[in-house]
Design a protein around this motif. Structure first.
Motif, PDB file in Angstrom:
ATOM      1  N   PHE A   1      39.475  36.318  44.703  1.00 35.07           N
ATOM      2  CA  PHE A   1      40.285  36.304  43.481  1.00 35.07           C
ATOM      3  C   PHE A   1      41.509  37.201  43.599  1.00 35.07           C
ATOM      4  CE2 PHE A   1      36.351  34.750  41.618  1.00 35.07           C
ATOM      5  CZ  PHE A   1      36.764  33.975  40.545  1.00 35.07           C
ATOM      6  N   ASP A   2      42.627  36.666  43.150  1.00 35.37           N
ATOM      7  CA  ASP A   2      43.821  37.461  42.901  1.00 35.37           C
ATOM      8  C   ASP A   2      43.566  38.274  41.606  1.00 35.37           C
ATOM      9  OD1 ASP A   2      46.691  38.143  42.834  1.00 35.37           O
ATOM     10  OD2 ASP A   2      46.758  36.747  41.142  1.00 35.37           O
ATOM     11  N   ILE A   3      44.332  39.307  41.376  1.00 33.68           N
ATOM     12  CA  ILE A   3      44.119  40.120  40.167  1.00 33.68           C
ATOM     13  C   ILE A   3      45.136  39.802  39.059  1.00 33.68           C
ATOM     14  CG2 ILE A   3      44.108  42.471  39.213  1.00 33.68           C
ATOM     15  CD1 ILE A   3      42.875  43.455  41.788  1.00 33.68           C
ATOM     16  N   ASP A   4      46.401  40.177  39.281  1.00 34.72           N
ATOM     17  CA  ASP A   4      47.405  40.060  38.214  1.00 34.72           C
ATOM     18  C   ASP A   4      47.736  38.598  37.919  1.00 34.72           C
ATOM     19  OD1 ASP A   4      47.936  42.941  38.040  1.00 34.72           O
ATOM     20  OD2 ASP A   4      48.753  42.695  40.049  1.00 34.72           O
ATOM     21  N   GLY A   5      47.609  38.220  36.674  1.00 30.61           N
ATOM     22  CA  GLY A   5      47.899  36.840  36.286  1.00 30.61           C
ATOM     23  C   GLY A   5      46.721  35.907  36.502  1.00 30.61           C
ATOM     24  N   THR A   6      45.681  36.406  37.176  1.00 29.74           N
ATOM     25  CA  THR A   6      44.505  35.571  37.466  1.00 29.74           C
ATOM     26  C   THR A   6      43.270  36.111  36.730  1.00 29.74           C
ATOM     27  OG1 THR A   6      45.411  34.972  39.621  1.00 29.74           O
ATOM     28  CG2 THR A   6      43.033  34.660  39.301  1.00 29.74           C
ATOM     29  N   LEU A   7      42.889  37.355  37.047  1.00 34.07           N
ATOM     30  CA  LEU A   7      41.757  37.974  36.338  1.00 34.07           C
ATOM     31  C   LEU A   7      42.243  38.670  35.074  1.00 34.07           C
ATOM     32  CD1 LEU A   7      39.866  39.700  39.302  1.00 34.07           C
ATOM     33  CD2 LEU A   7      39.172  37.606  38.122  1.00 34.07           C
TER      34      LEU A   7
ATOM     35  N   GLY B   1      44.192  31.947  42.529  1.00 35.12           N
ATOM     36  CA  GLY B   1      45.332  32.761  42.130  1.00 35.12           C
ATOM     37  C   GLY B   1      46.309  31.997  41.254  1.00 35.12           C
ATOM     38  N   ASP B   2      47.382  32.679  40.871  1.00 30.51           N
ATOM     39  CA  ASP B   2      48.290  32.106  39.871  1.00 30.51           C
ATOM     40  C   ASP B   2      49.668  31.747  40.407  1.00 30.51           C
ATOM     41  OD1 ASP B   2      48.733  34.952  40.144  1.00 30.51           O
ATOM     42  OD2 ASP B   2      50.056  34.812  38.404  1.00 30.51           O
ATOM     43  N   THR B   3      49.938  31.968  41.693  1.00 27.73           N
ATOM     44  CA  THR B   3      51.298  31.705  42.192  1.00 27.73           C
ATOM     45  C   THR B   3      51.275  30.806  43.436  1.00 27.73           C
ATOM     46  OG1 THR B   3      51.371  33.562  43.760  1.00 27.73           O
ATOM     47  CG2 THR B   3      51.997  34.044  41.474  1.00 27.73           C
TER      48      THR B   3
HETATM   49 MG   LIG Z   1      48.887  37.063  40.713  1.00 31.40          MG
END
Ligand SMILES: [Mg+2]
Length: 233
Positions: free
Chosen positions: A11-17, A180-182
């Motif tokens: 997992f990615d953190i920022d924007g994801t979790l 992730g988000d990107t």
């Molecule tokens: Mg991110």
């Protein structure tokens, strides 16, 4: 389940979790101001999908700081950033965990053949600071971090090596799942044939991420069974 059904889910953190709020941005601005006397603007556009050191390098290069000075001071910059983020992160109380994340992690955590890890551009200490108020670190015994490399592609390799060391398993192909988000989150696992799951909560980025061809694309983790299904498929 067969051995090859074991899955590593990164997992990615920022924007994801989580949405990290403004504390981390402020910490970075303060760090740059302290070290270079430069006022910078930290935005989603100049940070998303990048590692901490990559963000800092690009911002400083754009501000006219020379590469060798950046390289020389990077260790000190990261140290200062960690000091500032400790002070700033919880000040506004605007960081939050996205909807469905607790439920998703609880569910995945209960599945015997699923192994969870982090794949994030945050340096490890910064990543742990961001997750700590929400007690999310307990789900992630290991990961690959911005402290392990400048670019996300190289971090996948680091995560795989750590997983092998910890569990004795070589994850590959669809048994390696990257969330992730990107665009960078989607593309970083391509050379390992990883399964990519994108969650894009900002509608203006939907088309861009879609073009990177994730295996699954969500706009929110609301229907948790669907997300778990995509991971296990
Ligand atoms: Mg991110």
């Amino acid at each position: 389940m067969k051995n090859n059904d074991k899955k590593l889910v990164l997992f990615d953190i920022d924007g994801t979790l989580i949405h990290p709020g403004n504390g981390a941005k402020r910490a970075l601005s303060k760090t740059i101001l302290k070290n270079f006397g430069i006022k910078i603007k930290v935005t989603y556009e100049n940070t998303a999908g990048k590692t901490d050191r990559w963000i800092i390098k690009d911002i400083l290069l754009e501000s006219g700081v020379e590469q060798n000075i950046i390289d020389e001071k990077m260790g000190k910059i990261i140290d200062d950033y960690l000091t500032f983020i400790k002070e700033e992160y919880n000040k506004d109380n605007d960081a939050k965990v996205f909807e469905g994340i607790f439920e998703l992690l609880e569910k995945l955590n209960k599945i015997e053949n699923v192994y969870l890890g982090l794949l994030t551009g945050n340096v490890e200490h910064g990543a742990r600071i961001k997750l700590s108020p929400f007690n999310l670190n307990r789900f992630f015994p290991f990961g690959a971090f911005g402290s392990d490399g400048m670019y996300r592609d190289g971090l996948v390799e680091v995560a795989l090596k750590r997983a092998k060391h910890l569990y004795g398993i070589s994850f590959y192909g669809k048994n390696l799942v990257i969330i992730g988000d990107t665009v960078n989150d989607v593309t970083c696992g391509k050379k390992f044939n990883a399964k990519s799951i994108a969650v894009v909560r900002r509608p203006e980025y939907l088309e861009k991420v879609k073009k990177a061809k994730p295996d699954f694309l969500f706009t929110e983790f609301e229907e948790i069974d669907k997300v778990v299904g995509a991971i296990l498929l």
